[in-house]
Design a protein around this motif. Structure first.
Motif, PDB file in Angstrom:
ATOM      1  N   ILE A 224       0.841  -1.204   0.000  1.00 44.30           N
ATOM      2  CA  ILE A 224       0.000   0.000   0.000  1.00 44.30           C
ATOM      3  C   ILE A 224       0.876   1.254   0.000  1.00 44.30           C
ATOM      4  O   ILE A 224       0.625   2.212  -0.748  1.00 44.30           O
ATOM      5  CB  ILE A 224      -0.943  -0.006   1.223  1.00 44.30           C
ATOM      6  N   GLN A 225       1.899   1.249   0.829  1.00 44.56           N
ATOM      7  CA  GLN A 225       2.805   2.402   0.898  1.00 44.56           C
ATOM      8  C   GLN A 225       3.534   2.595  -0.428  1.00 44.56           C
ATOM      9  O   GLN A 225       3.691   3.734  -0.907  1.00 44.56           O
ATOM     10  CB  GLN A 225       3.812   2.219   2.028  1.00 44.56           C
ATOM     11  N   ALA A 226       3.989   1.505  -1.032  1.00 46.36           N
ATOM     12  CA  ALA A 226       4.679   1.602  -2.320  1.00 46.36           C
ATOM     13  C   ALA A 226       3.769   2.200  -3.375  1.00 46.36           C
ATOM     14  O   ALA A 226       4.181   3.051  -4.173  1.00 46.36           O
ATOM     15  CB  ALA A 226       5.161   0.221  -2.755  1.00 46.36           C
ATOM     16  N   CYS A 227       2.521   1.766  -3.391  1.00 49.65           N
ATOM     17  CA  CYS A 227       1.559   2.310  -4.351  1.00 49.65           C
ATOM     18  C   CYS A 227       1.341   3.804  -4.116  1.00 49.65           C
ATOM     19  O   CYS A 227       1.274   4.587  -5.073  1.00 49.65           O
ATOM     20  CB  CYS A 227       0.240   1.548  -4.230  1.00 49.65           C
ATOM     21  N   ARG A 228       1.281   4.191  -2.881  1.00 49.14           N
ATOM     22  CA  ARG A 228       1.096   5.611  -2.549  1.00 49.14           C
ATOM     23  C   ARG A 228       2.279   6.443  -3.064  1.00 49.14           C
ATOM     24  O   ARG A 228       2.098   7.535  -3.617  1.00 49.14           O
ATOM     25  CB  ARG A 228       0.955   5.762  -1.035  1.00 49.14           C
ATOM     26  N   ILE A 229       3.487   5.905  -2.927  1.00 45.95           N
ATOM     27  CA  ILE A 229       4.679   6.614  -3.402  1.00 45.95           C
ATOM     28  C   ILE A 229       4.620   6.789  -4.919  1.00 45.95           C
ATOM     29  O   ILE A 229       4.898   7.876  -5.453  1.00 45.95           O
ATOM     30  CB  ILE A 229       5.951   5.843  -2.999  1.00 45.95           C
ATOM     31  N   VAL A 230       4.255   5.724  -5.625  1.00 50.00           N
ATOM     32  CA  VAL A 230       4.164   5.806  -7.083  1.00 50.00           C
ATOM     33  C   VAL A 230       3.122   6.830  -7.501  1.00 50.00           C
ATOM     34  O   VAL A 230       3.361   7.653  -8.405  1.00 50.00           O
ATOM     35  CB  VAL A 230       3.823   4.421  -7.695  1.00 50.00           C
ATOM     36  N   ASN A 231       1.972   6.824  -6.849  1.00 46.64           N
ATOM     37  CA  ASN A 231       0.911   7.770  -7.193  1.00 46.64           C
ATOM     38  C   ASN A 231       1.342   9.215  -6.958  1.00 46.64           C
ATOM     39  O   ASN A 231       0.936  10.125  -7.699  1.00 46.64           O
ATOM     40  CB  ASN A 231      -0.347   7.472  -6.380  1.00 46.64           C
ATOM     41  N   GLU A 232       2.203   9.417  -5.950  1.00 49.61           N
ATOM     42  CA  GLU A 232       2.671  10.773  -5.652  1.00 49.61           C
ATOM     43  C   GLU A 232       3.759  11.221  -6.625  1.00 49.61           C
ATOM     44  O   GLU A 232       3.771  12.380  -7.056  1.00 49.61           O
ATOM     45  CB  GLU A 232       3.198  10.832  -4.211  1.00 49.61           C
ATOM     46  N   THR A 233       4.676  10.319  -6.968  1.00 51.44           N
ATOM     47  CA  THR A 233       5.812  10.693  -7.816  1.00 51.44           C
ATOM     48  C   THR A 233       5.486  10.621  -9.305  1.00 51.44           C
ATOM     49  O   THR A 233       6.104  11.326 -10.107  1.00 51.44           O
ATOM     50  CB  THR A 233       7.035   9.806  -7.521  1.00 51.44           C
ATOM     51  N   CYS A 234       4.530   9.785  -9.670  1.00 50.90           N
ATOM     52  CA  CYS A 234       4.136   9.618 -11.079  1.00 50.90           C
ATOM     53  C   CYS A 234       2.610   9.706 -11.189  1.00 50.90           C
ATOM     54  O   CYS A 234       1.936   8.696 -11.464  1.00 50.90           O
ATOM     55  CB  CYS A 234       4.626   8.284 -11.624  1.00 50.90           C
TER      56      CYS A 234
END
Length: 332
Positions: A224-234
């Motif tokens: 979930i955290q990894a997905c959140r990072i991707v959504n924020e950076t890309c």
């Protein structure tokens, strides 16, 4: 035209030179014969020409370039380059020469570093660790790279999921237990690789044993955290998770488990939570669905060096060479 035929066609339009160092392996020689016959890439074979020709038997390697480390006019240049690259590690000229004369992986990579080849494919007889060690020590990482990772391009026959049956499985070859930040970096790189090689929009699913809170566990939290990072950076990249694999690729399951997701049921880039899951997953699909699996394809190395499964066929090598050539074209 199937995926790998499209890749071959693209490779032919701007031919690159690819090193095949494992010339004692018959699959490598058969692959070289096919690559040269189809005019997919120019091929450098490392080793004594007469021995390679003798072992090749009926395979036509007349259009290949043969480079014998023991009789190479550029050996001293390669030694000097390797010493410079490994100066901080205290590598001496004598040690560098010995390494290049006895390890074809290092010799192939130094040819790529020197600009005498555009990429290298190996791993039919060498471990992934050895192939990637040579690549990283000599070629280093690409500028701006957060993490070097490895994926498989999986092409499932008669499949309407993914991109007409084509998927990226990542990381399925290198990073054992990525944390959330590393998992996000793998997802971002894999999306770019999918766009380059498949030429379709990447739709990224961050896979888990849970879909949208159906299970609670620290490993689920990581995804979930990894997905959140991707959504924020890309923010323009379609990426969702956590998703179970059926929710990621089957529309009817997605409608039930993840309604409203613009990824669920449509994913073509599958990001696994760890290397065990990714490696097990691609091999099961390859064997049970009779899928073609090309890789491990690396991403994040300064020049393309790609690994092979030691269970690969000659046709697998041909496919990976074509992919490597297309990766090299993208660096022009």
């Amino acid at each position: 035209m199937g995926f790998i035929e499209q890749i071959k066609s693209r490779a032919k339009k701007n031919k690159k030179t690819i090193v095949l160092p494992e010339t004692a392996d018959m699959r490598t020689l058969e692959a070289a014969h096919k690559i040269l016959k189809e005019d997919i890439a120019d091929i450098i074979l490392i080793g004594a020409k007469h021995e390679i020709i003798k072992n090749a038997k009926d395979y036509d390697l007349s259009k290949a370039t043969f480079v014998d480390p023991y009789d190479c006019e550029k050996l001293n240049d390669y030694v000097a380059l390797l010493v410079e690259l490994r100066r901080k590690k205290g590598l001496t000229p004598e040690e560098a020469k010995e390494l290049l004369l006895t390890n074809v992986l290092y010799f192939g990579c130094i040819m790529v570093k020197a600009g005498d080849a555009d990429g290298m494919v190996a791993g039919a007889v060498n471990s992934s660790a050895n192939v990637l060690r040579a690549a990283l020590q000599i070629l280093k990482t690409a500028p701006g790279t957060k993490l070097v990772s490895a994926f498989f391009l999986v092409v499932v026959p008669n499949c309407d999921m993914g991109a007409n049956g084509t998927f990226i499985f990542s990381d399925a070859g290198l990073n054992q237990t990525p944390n959330a930040e590393e998992l996000a970096a793998i997802a971002e790189s894999s999306a770019k690789s999918f766009e380059l090689l498949v030429e379709e929009e990447p739709i990224v699913a961050m896979l888990s044993h849970s879909t949208k809170g159906s299970a609670k566990h620290p490993e689920v939290d990581k995804v979930i955290q990894a997905c959140r990072i991707v959504n924020e950076t890309c923010p323009d990249l379609k990426c969702d998770g956590e998703l179970q694999s059926d929710a990621a690729i089957v529309p009817s399951v997605a409608a039930s488990k993840a309604p409203g997701s613009d990824v669920a049921g449509k994913a073509n880039v599958l990001i696994f939570p760890d290397l065990d899951a990714g490696n097990i997953g691609y091999k099961l699909v390859q064997r049970l669905a009779k899928a073609d699996a090309y890789g491990p394809i690396t991403q994040g190395i300064a020049r393309p060096v790609n690994d092979l499964s030691r269970g690969c066929s000659a046709d697998d090598i041909v496919g990976v060479v074509a992919i490597t050539a297309v990766q090299a074209q993208a660096l022009d």
